[in-house]
Enzyme design. Sequence first.
Site, PDB file in Angstrom:
ATOM      1  N   CYS A   1       0.849  -1.188   0.000  1.00  7.77           N
ATOM      2  CA  CYS A   1       0.000   0.000   0.000  1.00  7.77           C
ATOM      3  C   CYS A   1       0.886   1.240   0.000  1.00  7.77           C
ATOM      4  O   CYS A   1       1.914   1.268   0.676  1.00  7.77           O
ATOM      5  CB  CYS A   1      -0.813  -0.047   1.276  1.00  7.77           C
ATOM      6  SG  CYS A   1      -1.516   1.508   1.704  1.00  7.77           S
TER       7      CYS A   1
ATOM      8  N   THR B   1      -0.699   4.484   0.211  1.00  6.30           N
ATOM      9  CA  THR B   1      -1.577   5.606   0.571  1.00  6.30           C
ATOM     10  C   THR B   1      -0.864   6.646   1.437  1.00  6.30           C
ATOM     11  O   THR B   1      -1.017   7.848   1.251  1.00  6.30           O
ATOM     12  CB  THR B   1      -2.832   5.070   1.302  1.00  6.30           C
ATOM     13  OG1 THR B   1      -3.534   4.241   0.392  1.00  6.30           O
ATOM     14  CG2 THR B   1      -3.735   6.188   1.786  1.00  6.30           C
TER      15      THR B   1
HETATM   16  P1  5GP Z   1      -0.652  -6.787   4.233  1.00  2.86           P
HETATM   17  O1  5GP Z   1      -1.123  -7.949   5.032  1.00  2.86           O
HETATM   18  O2  5GP Z   1      -0.101  -7.191   2.914  1.00  2.86           O
HETATM   19  O3  5GP Z   1       0.274  -5.895   4.994  1.00  2.86           O
HETATM   20  O4  5GP Z   1      -1.936  -5.883   3.956  1.00  2.86           O
HETATM   21  C1  5GP Z   1      -3.053  -6.369   3.257  1.00  2.86           C
HETATM   22  C2  5GP Z   1      -4.076  -5.263   3.148  1.00  2.86           C
HETATM   23  O5  5GP Z   1      -3.555  -4.137   2.415  1.00  2.86           O
HETATM   24  C3  5GP Z   1      -5.335  -5.624   2.372  1.00  2.86           C
HETATM   25  O6  5GP Z   1      -6.221  -6.430   3.085  1.00  2.86           O
HETATM   26  C4  5GP Z   1      -5.897  -4.248   2.045  1.00  2.86           C
HETATM   27  O7  5GP Z   1      -6.647  -3.707   3.114  1.00  2.86           O
HETATM   28  C5  5GP Z   1      -4.645  -3.394   1.882  1.00  2.86           C
HETATM   29  N1  5GP Z   1      -4.368  -3.122   0.466  1.00  2.86           N
HETATM   30  C6  5GP Z   1      -4.287  -4.011  -0.548  1.00  2.86           C
HETATM   31  N2  5GP Z   1      -3.973  -3.392  -1.698  1.00  2.86           N
HETATM   32  C7  5GP Z   1      -3.862  -2.082  -1.414  1.00  2.86           C
HETATM   33  C8  5GP Z   1      -3.567  -0.924  -2.203  1.00  2.86           C
HETATM   34  O8  5GP Z   1      -3.287  -0.979  -3.407  1.00  2.86           O
HETATM   35  N3  5GP Z   1      -3.583   0.261  -1.545  1.00  2.86           N
HETATM   36  C9  5GP Z   1      -3.882   0.349  -0.215  1.00  2.86           C
HETATM   37  N4  5GP Z   1      -3.926   1.573   0.337  1.00  2.86           N
HETATM   38  N5  5GP Z   1      -4.123  -0.719   0.553  1.00  2.86           N
HETATM   39  C10 5GP Z   1      -4.122  -1.917  -0.041  1.00  2.86           C
END
Ligand code: 5GP
Length: 377
Positions: free
Chosen positions: A187, A189
């Site tokens: 992400c 953001t």
């Molecule tokens: P991880 O477990 O990989 O740290 O986080 C997974 C979460 O990242 C997902 O469930 C979703 O909420 C968030 N996420 C997935 N793709 C994106 C993206 O392209 N942008 C953002 N802001 N959040 C994402």
Amino acid sequence: MRIENDIKLDYKDVIIRPKRSEAPSRKNVVVEKTYRYLNSKSTWTGIPVIAANMDTTGTMAMAKALAKCGMMTCLHKHYSVSDLVNFFDKNQNPVSDSAFYTLGIKDEDLEKLITVANTVGTIRNICIDVANGYTMYFVDRVKRIRERFPNAVIMAGNVCTPEMVQELVLSGSADIVKIGIGPGSVCTTRVVAGVGYPQLSAVIECADAAHGLRGHVCADGGCTVPGDIAKAFGAGADFVMLGGMFAGHDECEGDWEYRVSKDGTLWEKAPLFKTPTELKADGWQHVEKEALAFYGMSSKAAIDKYSGGLKSYRAAEGKQVAVPYKGSVYDEEGVVQKIVGGLTSACAYVGAESLKDLPKCTTFVRCYRTHNDHFGA
Ligand code: 5GP
């Protein structure tokens, strides 16, 4: 403009303090939890870990594998109606009880859900997922879906502050609110928009707000090692959602990079975009997975694939990485065993007989260095 001076924390800022106790041995620690949901009034028992609804990890193969381990999966939004109907047809697939049907907030998303639900009879778990859960339009959409599916378990998000958790539980009639703006592994953001909230504090504050109403929260994003999952549960999360930690397994879908060898000893990178069958036809006797392309669902890669490219007013808020191949989720010493082992160990260290008791046994110590990374994590 205002500044909040209270310190807000991430998983990496704290460690769980061990406590003297009559602790049970690790093998007696219960990691299953049972929840009764506020709005749907239904109950669920299992290990409250969920694979993220990203198109690489929120797959039907993942749902089948994790169901066997007592965990759940949020299916991604891009399956066809016929695939979803086959999957959710209860007579054919008991796994469907441990999977969430995911949708966004467009009218066509709701129409697709209604078509699938009418065909299979009912959908037990629904996840309404948007990047920014702070609009009244989103709350209204959650409420509308609740009116149409009064008995479904509804998870809605993402938000990261208590007032919006309360809004979604009370006005939207959500059962579970998904917490996390910006903590995810792919992400961007926080880099692009400068918006977010440190995830451990978000979980602590949002869990407190939800539990006061008898609602539930799912900590979504930011867990990089099993210890982070223990910290999320210690902070009060009812569920923990994982993307990156489940990425790279056999149960994922997407574009794999392969390595090839003629004799099984000398390996080289396979040309991209060739399938194992094509590589074998080219004379490579040995073809193995090397890495998976893993990207955020708001990354350019995902937007190009599903929405026909970025609109002029919008920036991508995700990135793409190559995740090394990790085998199956339920391999010996695989991710499921590491997660369950980490949770039982955390409980044993603080004297919690079960995952349910972990928050009340948890004291976090703020620190600048949680572990020794001399040889990696
Ligand atoms: P991880 O477990 O990989 O740290 O986080 C997974 C979460 O990242 C997902 O469930 C979703 O909420 C968030 N996420 C997935 N793709 C994106 C993206 O392209 N942008 C953002 N802001 N959040 C994402």
